[in-house]
Write a protein that holds these residues in place. Sequence first.
Motif, mmCIF file in Angstrom:
data_model
loop_
_atom_site.group_PDB
_atom_site.id
_atom_site.type_symbol
_atom_site.label_atom_id
_atom_site.label_comp_id
_atom_site.label_asym_id
_atom_site.label_seq_id
_atom_site.Cartn_x
_atom_site.Cartn_y
_atom_site.Cartn_z
ATOM 1 N N THR A 1 -8.378 -5.816 -4.445
ATOM 2 C CA THR A 1 -7.106 -6.649 -5.281
ATOM 3 C C THR A 1 -7.643 -5.804 -6.590
ATOM 4 N N ASP A 2 -8.765 -5.919 -7.174
ATOM 5 C CA ASP A 2 -8.318 -5.244 -9.215
ATOM 6 C C ASP A 2 -8.030 -4.079 -8.978
ATOM 7 N N ARG A 3 -7.770 -2.939 -7.699
ATOM 8 C CA ARG A 3 -7.073 -1.934 -7.726
ATOM 9 C C ARG A 3 -5.685 -2.172 -7.686
ATOM 10 N N VAL A 4 -4.858 -2.897 -6.867
ATOM 11 C CA VAL A 4 -3.693 -3.320 -6.404
ATOM 12 C C VAL A 4 -2.865 -4.120 -7.988
ATOM 13 N N LEU A 5 -3.391 -5.151 -8.245
ATOM 14 C CA LEU A 5 -3.301 -5.606 -9.659
ATOM 15 C C LEU A 5 -3.335 -4.861 -10.483
ATOM 16 N N ARG A 6 -4.559 -4.057 -10.981
ATOM 17 C CA ARG A 6 -4.675 -2.681 -12.392
ATOM 18 C C ARG A 6 -2.752 -1.703 -12.636
ATOM 19 N N ALA A 7 -3.108 -1.641 -10.708
ATOM 20 C CA ALA A 7 -2.104 -0.205 -10.768
ATOM 21 C C ALA A 7 -0.341 -1.279 -11.011
ATOM 22 N N MET A 8 -0.632 -2.782 -10.587
ATOM 23 C CA MET A 8 0.690 -3.132 -11.058
ATOM 24 C C MET A 8 1.338 -3.604 -12.412
ATOM 25 N N ALA A 9 -0.159 -4.081 -12.582
ATOM 26 C CA ALA A 9 0.171 -3.914 -14.270
ATOM 27 C C ALA A 9 -0.212 -3.043 -15.390
ATOM 28 N N GLU A 10 -0.482 -1.961 -15.098
ATOM 29 C CA GLU A 10 -0.572 -0.209 -15.986
ATOM 30 C C GLU A 10 1.321 -0.081 -15.490
ATOM 31 N N HIS A 11 1.895 -0.303 -14.671
ATOM 32 C CA HIS A 11 3.120 0.947 -14.423
ATOM 33 C C HIS A 11 4.090 -0.661 -14.334
ATOM 34 N N LYS A 12 3.673 -1.937 -14.874
ATOM 35 C CA LYS A 12 4.800 -2.932 -15.177
ATOM 36 C C LYS A 12 5.758 -3.022 -14.448
ATOM 37 N N ILE A 13 4.678 -2.762 -13.177
ATOM 38 C CA ILE A 13 5.865 -2.558 -11.628
ATOM 39 C C ILE A 13 5.465 -4.730 -11.252
ATOM 40 N N ARG A 14 6.731 -4.395 -10.423
ATOM 41 C CA ARG A 14 6.599 -6.090 -9.594
ATOM 42 C C ARG A 14 6.950 -5.971 -8.104
ATOM 43 N N ARG A 15 6.118 -4.992 -7.172
ATOM 44 C CA ARG A 15 6.627 -4.571 -6.309
ATOM 45 C C ARG A 15 5.731 -3.060 -6.128
ATOM 46 N N LEU A 16 4.522 -3.661 -5.209
ATOM 47 C CA LEU A 16 4.118 -1.896 -4.818
ATOM 48 C C LEU A 16 4.341 -1.211 -3.290
#
Length: 139
Positions: free
Chosen positions: A87-102
């Motif tokens: 979960t931490d990696r998922v949230l970090r990736a989405m927040a870092e790249h400012k994306i709403r879908r992964l």
Amino acid sequence: MTTAREIMHTGAICVEESETLAAAARRMSELDVGALPICGPDDRLHGIITDRDIVVKCLAKGKDPKTMTAGQLEQGKPITIDAEADTDRVLRAMAEHKIRRLPVIDNHRLIGMISEADLARRLPEEQVGHFVEAVCAAH
């Protein structure tokens, strides 16, 4: 530990690079989604197209969605996450790249997508709140 596989929704339907934006828009409407993965003839993820992309990059520029293809809107390599990522990696990736879908990948294949709604349904409120703050701060 919760993984991307447990958070994602399965059955991500691709639009092919060669399909028109009109066809992509119809499929989005039928599926009631705001984005679709773009796949090539190799059945691999090549990008993501959103309803906003169709409006801003096609319609607003006077282009024809009946002739412009999804592939023409591809931009760079899509950000993805491995199905076993926590979960931490998922949230970090989405927040870092400012994306709403992964897009979620397993063995080089698209197996699902994680959206903000998926996060809200499956994660504690505090985690979702921090994510929303990070992504929305850019807008």
